[in-house]
Motif scaffolding. Structure first.
Motif, mmCIF file in Angstrom:
data_model
loop_
_atom_site.group_PDB
_atom_site.id
_atom_site.type_symbol
_atom_site.label_atom_id
_atom_site.label_comp_id
_atom_site.label_asym_id
_atom_site.label_seq_id
_atom_site.Cartn_x
_atom_site.Cartn_y
_atom_site.Cartn_z
ATOM 1 N N ILE A 177 0.838 -1.208 0.000
ATOM 2 C CA ILE A 177 0.000 0.000 0.000
ATOM 3 C C ILE A 177 0.872 1.257 0.000
ATOM 4 O O ILE A 177 1.860 1.339 0.731
ATOM 5 C CB ILE A 177 -0.911 0.008 1.246
ATOM 6 N N PHE A 200 -2.972 -7.250 0.406
ATOM 7 C CA PHE A 200 -2.677 -5.830 0.554
ATOM 8 C C PHE A 200 -1.830 -5.673 1.811
ATOM 9 O O PHE A 200 -2.289 -5.968 2.925
ATOM 10 C CB PHE A 200 -3.961 -5.015 0.662
ATOM 11 N N LEU A 226 -7.699 1.098 3.068
ATOM 12 C CA LEU A 226 -8.131 -0.299 3.023
ATOM 13 C C LEU A 226 -9.653 -0.429 3.068
ATOM 14 O O LEU A 226 -10.229 -1.306 2.410
ATOM 15 C CB LEU A 226 -7.505 -1.072 4.182
ATOM 16 N N TYR A 230 -12.063 -2.375 0.689
ATOM 17 C CA TYR A 230 -12.988 -3.370 1.252
ATOM 18 C C TYR A 230 -14.404 -3.176 0.698
ATOM 19 O O TYR A 230 -15.078 -4.139 0.319
ATOM 20 C CB TYR A 230 -13.004 -3.249 2.778
ATOM 21 N N THR A 244 -6.226 -10.174 4.557
ATOM 22 C CA THR A 244 -6.429 -9.194 5.612
ATOM 23 C C THR A 244 -7.899 -9.093 5.977
ATOM 24 O O THR A 244 -8.272 -9.141 7.158
ATOM 25 C CB THR A 244 -5.884 -7.828 5.175
#
Length: 803
Positions: A177, A200, A226, A230, A244
């Motif tokens: 990231i 990620f 994130l 998501y 994750t």
């Protein structure tokens, strides 16, 4: 040996220590650790051979059903095809029988071409590629030393992996990231490549070198980045796995994490550098110079010694190993303190929360607030639940039963639940290793696991499902992927909901585990379940309806024998995976042979219930399948139990029912002890000495002696019970029983003492030795005529001389 030693199951093998890119966020070359400068560029054949040996002995010592090895660097493709071939072949050859290999390579992709892909196809190596998004995102960090973009070469590599011939090698993408990159653009760029999985990763940082923040940005930019991804992932129906996100879902339900960066699960990974030194996780290179070092190397240290290194043990301490701040945090069981390396601060070491503490809390809470359950079939069936083997904590009473060689119904059922969990875990590894994340079979199994769990458990509890999964992970060409669809179809038929699934028929038969097989031409067959059976449709043929009858002779159901007390074991002669035993299997039994088996089993079961009740109760609870074997050489009795097939024994039908009963009791002892050894160490796996078993001419490893002793407890009681039944009676049968009893009680008692005196039993192993000693002691006290004892002495002496 330390009883609580956690074995390694994941091995990162550095095959090349340099790279052809100059990524400015690389923790190997750009962060605190500088050890790469002094290491050889390529792993040597000597280091490779010793590494394979160490991994093999570790897998054997801890009875690992599967190990994962990642070939890494630097850039591992720089090692070249031949060295990669030697590496893969050496590791595979070193693993013990029954241990599957999940072999992967992680690459930047710029050198990946058809030559490498053909090699990886041959060696069953799955390929993960680093890619940070679209060209603009990727070029922010992943460039050549002269500043050129690597993006076109990486895309070419991914497209090669997506071709039909290599798609099965495509393991997924790894994206580091950068909050300056647009999360939506990154997500869409990666999703367009249809990866089976995307990781990620937070960029490595510590309290001494904190992560980048944006001017005027919020306090938790990585969480917001994130969460944007998501939401896109959820809206698309979770088209690929994201460890994750899935780990947050899992840990919030009390399950294990899928990544070391979250959760409280102990770390089980070790790194081998090109010079043969063992290191802790690579991420520690970001903390300080020398942080991942252990001071141990492959030539002079075992992996058990590495596992006892303080740094390794610190990463296995769970909640107790976290800082006071973390232990008091409401999301600690999901967060787990974050990645160990990210906790580092000069002066306090790793006794701190993660430098990403606020981001992790915001991410976990943000996902929790969204709260929508996964759509049916979107999450993988088995990693969602079944990588959590339902390993029961046996009561002290149950352990005592097993130590004595027995085990009541509740004890054996507890072992069976644990074995079902192991099977589910192996299937999760198949799911992860084969890239079938979006297959209709997995989606149907996932749906049925929620809607009709008993149907799924019945199918997955079939002994040869685990055998197939282990073979599949081990690269056995005979364990084809089609079995997965057959499992789903069998569960659907059992659920009776009307589900449809297309299965590819190979070898002239559709196999439905636990149900039977249907003769069909090769090709695609659509199966539709129903409340009373199922219907099969194939191109150019009339539908075939199977409702328990023979379906014009094409349907061969699994036949169950109903015995006294309601026990109905399957006489399995249809499952292609039943050849897991060491002896050849019988083909489909004809009606005459079926009747012979039925009569012999009924008599044998009556005998077991009457004469061996402490063994029979466990047999009834845990033995679900008897597989007929071909007679042994010269027609002698043969039988076997397979470690990867709990609940099954293979037997060539003997001439008498009492012998059949004895073989069942003997082999089920192996089944029980194998299940125990899957859960606990009873002896030091590092003991490589050979021990003399009194009943064998050849010396055996300690575990072989343990298995044989445990099985012969039942043999001793079988002959002891028959001796008491013949008390005072003359005749050949009585004389034979007395002689066998005299031989086997002495053999078994001698073997128990040999185990106890080995010095290699764990505390629990010593308890098993004591339990076996107590079981055999009353039989040693039974008085026998002097001539019987003398005959037994002669028989043992003759055996020793002939051996």
């Amino acid at each position: 040996m330390t009883r609580n030693l956690l074995p390694f199951t994941q091995f990162v093998v550095k095959v090349h220590s340099r790279c052809d890119l100059a990524c400015d966020h690389c923790y190997v070359y750009e962060h605190a650790d500088t050890s790469w400068r002094a290491r050889p560029k390529t792993i040597s054949d000597q280091v490779l051979a010793k590494a394979a040996e160490r991994i093999g002995e570790h897998a054997a010592g801890h009875r690992l059903p599967v190990v994962r090895v990642v070939l890494h660097g630097g850039e591992p493709l720089l090692a070249g095809p031949e060295r990669l071939r030697r590496t893969a072949e050496a590791i595979r050859a070193a693993l013990p029988p029954g241990c599957a290999l999940d072999l992967r390579i992680h690459t930047n992709g710029v050198l990946l071409d058809r030559r490498f892909c053909e090699l990886f196809d041959e060696l069953d190596v799955r390929v993960g590629i680093s890619l940070d998004g679209d060209r603009a995102a990727n070029d922010r960090h992943r460039r050549y030393a002269d500043g050129r973009s690597s993006h076109p070469q990486v895309l070419r590599a991914v497209e090669l992996l997506r071709t039909p011939g290599f798609r099965h090698l495509y393991a997924g993408l790894l994206c580091t990231i950068d909050i300056e990159n647009d999360p939506a653009a990154v997500y869409h760029a990666l999703a367009e490549l249809a990866p089976p999985a995307v990781d990620f990763l937070l960029p490595h940082a510590t309290w001494d070198t904190p992560p980048k923040l944006l001017p005027g940005g919020g306090p938790t930019p990585y969480a917001q980045w994130l969460l944007t991804v998501y939401d896109l992932w959820e809206a698309a129906g979770r088209p690929f796995a994201v460890r994750t996100f899935e780990s947050v879902h899992r840990t919030s339900r009390g399950l294990s994490s899928l990544t070391e960066a979250l959760g409280l699960d102990p770390a089980d990974l070790v790194v081998l550098e090109t010079d043969g030194t063992f290191e802790q996780a690579d991420s520690l290179k970001t903390a300080y110079d020398g942080a991942p070092a252990t001071g141990l190397d492959v030539h002079t240290h075992t992996l058990d010694e590495v596992a006892r290194h303080p740094g390794m043990m610190d990463r296995q301490a769970g909640l107790a190993g976290l800082s006071a701040t973390c232990r008091a945090c409401p999301v600690v069981r999901s967060c787990g303190g974050g990645l160990y390396a990210h906790r580092y601060r000069s002066g306090s070491g790793f006794d701190n929360p993660s430098v990403y503490c606020g981001d992790l809390m915001s991410l976990i809470n943000g996902i929790g607030e969204r709260g929508a359950p996964a759509p049916a079939g979107a999450l993988p069936l088995l990693p969602g639940q079944a990588t959590e083997p339902a390993v029961p904590v046996l009561t002290d009473r149950q352990l005592g039963e097993l130590a004595a060689g027995h085990g009541g119904a509740d004890t054996v059922r507890a072992l069976a639940r644990a074995q079902l969990g192991i099977t589910r875990g192996l299937l999760a590894a198949v799911w992860d290793a084969t890239g079938l994340r979006t297959s209709a079979a997995w989606e149907l199994l996932a749906e049925l696991d929620a809607a009709a769990p008993s149907a799924v458990d019945t199918v997955l509890g079939h002994p040869y499902v685990r055998a197939w999964a282990a073979r599949r992970l081990g690269g056995d060409a005979g364990a084809g992927p089609g079995t997965l669809a057959e499992l789903a179809a069998a569960a659907a038929v059992r659920a009776g909901r009307g589900d449809r699934l297309t299965v590819t028929v190979r070898g002239g038969a559709l196999h439905l585990p636990t149900l039977g097989r249907l003769a069909l031409p090769d090709g695609d067959a659509e199966i539709t379940g129903g409340p009373d059976g199922f219907t099969v449709r194939t191109a150019g043929q009339d539908p075939i309806t199977v409702d328990g009858r023979q379906a014009d002779g094409r349907w061969q159901p699994v036949r169950r024998i109903r015995l006294a007390d309601g026990w109905t074991p399957a006489l399995e002669d249809t499952d292609p995976q039943r050849d897991s035993h060491q002896w050849p299997v019988q083909p489909r039994l004809d009606e005459a042979e079926l009747l012979s088996w039925t009569g012999a089993l009924r008599e044998a079961w009556e005998l077991l219930g009457r004469d061996l009740p402490r063994y029979a109760e466990g047999v009834r609870a845990g033995l679900t399948v008897l597989t007929p074997l071909l007679p042994g050489p010269d027609g002698r009795d043969v039988s076997a139990a397979a470690r990867q097939a709990f609940g099954a024994v293979g037997i060539a039908r003997p001439a008498t029912a009492p012998t059949l009963g004895l073989l069942i009791a003997h082999e089920f002892q192996h089944v029980k002890l194998g299940a125990v050894l899957d859960l606990w160490d009873l002896h030091d796996r590092a003991d490589t000495r050979l021990y003399h078993a009194p009943w064998r001419p050849d010396p055996r490893p300690l575990e072989g002696l343990l298995q044989g002793t445990y099985a012969h407890l039942a043999v001793t009681e079988f002959w002891g019970t028959r001796t008491l039944a013949y008390d005072g009676l003359p005749g050949a049968a009585a004389g034979h029983a007395r002689l066998q009893f005299a031989i086997w009680r002495t053999y078994t008692a001698q073997a128990v003492e040999r185990l106890a005196e080995s010095g290699s039993l764990t505390a629990l192993g010593l308890r098993f030795a004591a339990g076996m000693r107590e079981t055999v002691a009353p039989w040693l006290a039974v008085a026998l005529p002097d001539e019987v004892e003398r005959a037994a002495d002669r028989a043992r002496e003759e055996h020793a001389v002939s051996g």
